[in-house]
Write a protein that holds these residues in place. Structure first.
Motif, mmCIF file in Angstrom:
data_model
loop_
_atom_site.group_PDB
_atom_site.id
_atom_site.type_symbol
_atom_site.label_atom_id
_atom_site.label_comp_id
_atom_site.label_asym_id
_atom_site.label_seq_id
_atom_site.Cartn_x
_atom_site.Cartn_y
_atom_site.Cartn_z
ATOM 1 N N THR A 145 0.649 -1.364 -0.089
ATOM 2 C CA THR A 145 0.162 0.282 0.064
ATOM 3 C C THR A 145 1.390 1.098 -0.051
ATOM 4 O O THR A 145 1.807 1.049 1.073
ATOM 5 N N THR A 146 0.505 1.846 -1.240
ATOM 6 C CA THR A 146 1.729 3.466 -0.826
ATOM 7 C C THR A 146 0.445 4.434 -0.873
ATOM 8 O O THR A 146 0.090 4.939 -1.434
ATOM 9 N N ILE A 147 1.362 5.437 0.415
ATOM 10 C CA ILE A 147 0.256 6.198 0.305
ATOM 11 C C ILE A 147 1.140 7.526 0.222
ATOM 12 O O ILE A 147 2.867 7.565 0.301
ATOM 13 N N VAL A 148 0.824 9.036 -0.264
ATOM 14 C CA VAL A 148 1.336 9.784 -0.938
ATOM 15 C C VAL A 148 0.852 11.426 -0.056
ATOM 16 O O VAL A 148 -0.106 11.658 -0.134
ATOM 17 N N GLN A 149 1.689 11.878 -0.288
ATOM 18 C CA GLN A 149 1.365 13.275 0.301
ATOM 19 C C GLN A 149 2.267 13.907 -1.192
ATOM 20 O O GLN A 149 2.541 13.835 -1.301
ATOM 21 N N THR A 150 1.352 14.846 -1.319
ATOM 22 C CA THR A 150 1.047 16.082 -2.504
ATOM 23 C C THR A 150 0.536 17.107 -2.381
ATOM 24 O O THR A 150 -0.262 17.188 -1.893
ATOM 25 N N SER A 151 2.277 18.220 -2.632
ATOM 26 C CA SER A 151 1.587 19.739 -2.690
ATOM 27 C C SER A 151 0.850 19.631 -3.344
ATOM 28 O O SER A 151 -0.167 21.232 -3.971
ATOM 29 N N GLU A 152 0.232 19.256 -4.518
ATOM 30 C CA GLU A 152 -0.935 19.738 -5.580
ATOM 31 C C GLU A 152 -1.744 18.584 -6.239
ATOM 32 O O GLU A 152 -1.073 17.400 -6.105
ATOM 33 N N LEU A 153 -3.113 18.698 -6.552
ATOM 34 C CA LEU A 153 -4.056 17.133 -6.867
ATOM 35 C C LEU A 153 -4.930 17.416 -8.713
ATOM 36 O O LEU A 153 -5.114 18.990 -8.604
ATOM 37 N N VAL A 154 -4.652 17.265 -9.603
ATOM 38 C CA VAL A 154 -4.797 18.132 -10.672
ATOM 39 C C VAL A 154 -6.039 16.856 -11.093
ATOM 40 O O VAL A 154 -5.785 15.619 -10.696
ATOM 41 N N GLU A 155 -6.573 17.084 -12.357
ATOM 42 C CA GLU A 155 -7.501 16.301 -12.774
ATOM 43 C C GLU A 155 -7.035 15.677 -13.903
ATOM 44 O O GLU A 155 -5.731 15.619 -14.091
ATOM 45 N N ALA A 156 -7.200 14.387 -13.726
ATOM 46 C CA ALA A 156 -6.645 13.215 -14.603
ATOM 47 C C ALA A 156 -6.409 13.591 -16.331
ATOM 48 O O ALA A 156 -7.309 14.542 -16.604
ATOM 49 N N GLY A 157 -5.192 13.891 -16.672
ATOM 50 C CA GLY A 157 -5.334 14.428 -17.920
ATOM 51 C C GLY A 157 -3.939 15.928 -17.605
ATOM 52 O O GLY A 157 -3.108 16.006 -19.066
ATOM 53 N N ALA A 158 -4.350 16.470 -16.899
ATOM 54 C CA ALA A 158 -3.710 17.629 -16.802
ATOM 55 C C ALA A 158 -1.936 17.482 -16.205
ATOM 56 O O ALA A 158 -1.282 18.280 -17.275
ATOM 57 N N ILE A 159 -1.826 16.390 -16.147
ATOM 58 C CA ILE A 159 -0.197 16.183 -16.166
ATOM 59 C C ILE A 159 -0.171 14.864 -17.651
ATOM 60 O O ILE A 159 -0.316 14.108 -17.908
#
Length: 236
Positions: A187-201
């Protein structure tokens, strides 16, 4: 619809049980998931085995988790640092176990775990105390030590940006061990500074594909270990 976002860091780590093996990303403070570690302290899991490059600094993050007597053993390359006193005190008193692993070997053991490779041979540590008790073989006139793969129940990592599928990109050297730890954990748990919609990356710049990520939590303004140490912070 796939959406791996979790509302809070506390909720993200809520099911980490006692006796779990947890990989913690970071090279010093670079890429260290401080907020997830503090949430784990609040959560209360104990007797943990930690796999990390180091044993933390000051009295925050990983060092704070160790100081709370919540870590039974740490597998790492750099257990001591200029500001890292918590591990040293417990180790000298026999209150925490240590498996010392050269940094390149640590990275490859984690990568092997994620790739399904049970063991490999490396010349690193051949002929030293770190090779004692391990299988050694000779290839083309050179001695190699067999090292086993590392896997974990959970990985705590930090990214610069994630989408709702869990695809990740990192901020430069803050990437460090995160991609291979994500692959080597159940199980991989990630803290991220920014969350974007699918396709934005842009898919061409995704470093960790979402298939390796289970949960993401947005920490828009993550704290920095060095700043906390300068302030004399102590968690909790």
């Amino acid at each position: 619809m796939i959406d791996k976002q979790i509302a809070t860091a506390q909720e993200a780590v809520a099911d980490i049980p006692d006796n779990a093996t947890v990989m913690v990303a970071g090279f010093g403070e670079s890429g260290s998931p401080i907020e997830l570690l503090h949430a784990l302290i609040d959560q209360g899991a104990k007797n943990l085995t930690i796999i990390s490059n180091n044993a933390g600094s000051g009295q925050v993050g990983l060092a704070a988790l160790i100081a709370q007597h919540r870590v039974a053993k740490i597998i790492c390359s750099f257990p001591r640092s200029a500001n890292g006193t918590e591990f040293t005190a417990l180790y000298q008193n026999g209150e925490i176990g240590l498996e010392l692993v050269p940094q390149g070997t640590l990275a490859e053991r984690i990568r092997a775990g994620g790739a399904g490779i049970p063991a490999f041979y490396t010349p690193t540590a051949a002929g030293t105390l770190l090779a004692q008790g391990k299988e050694t073989r000779q290839f083309e006139g050179r001695y190699y030590v067999m090292e086993t793969a590392l896997r974990a129940d959970f990985a705590l990592i930090k990214s610069a940006c994630a989408d709702r599928y869990g695809n990740l990109v990192y901020h430069r050297t803050a990437r460090n061990f995160s991609p291979i730890m994500a692959m080597a954990a159940t199980t991989t748990i990630v803290q991220t500074s920014e969350l974007v919609e699918a396709g934005a990356i842009d898919p061409e710049v995704v470093v960790t594909p979402g298939i390796y990520v289970n949960r993401t939590v947005v920490i828009s303004q993550p704290v920095h270990e060095s700043a906390l140490i300068r302030q004399g912070s102590c968690y909790p």
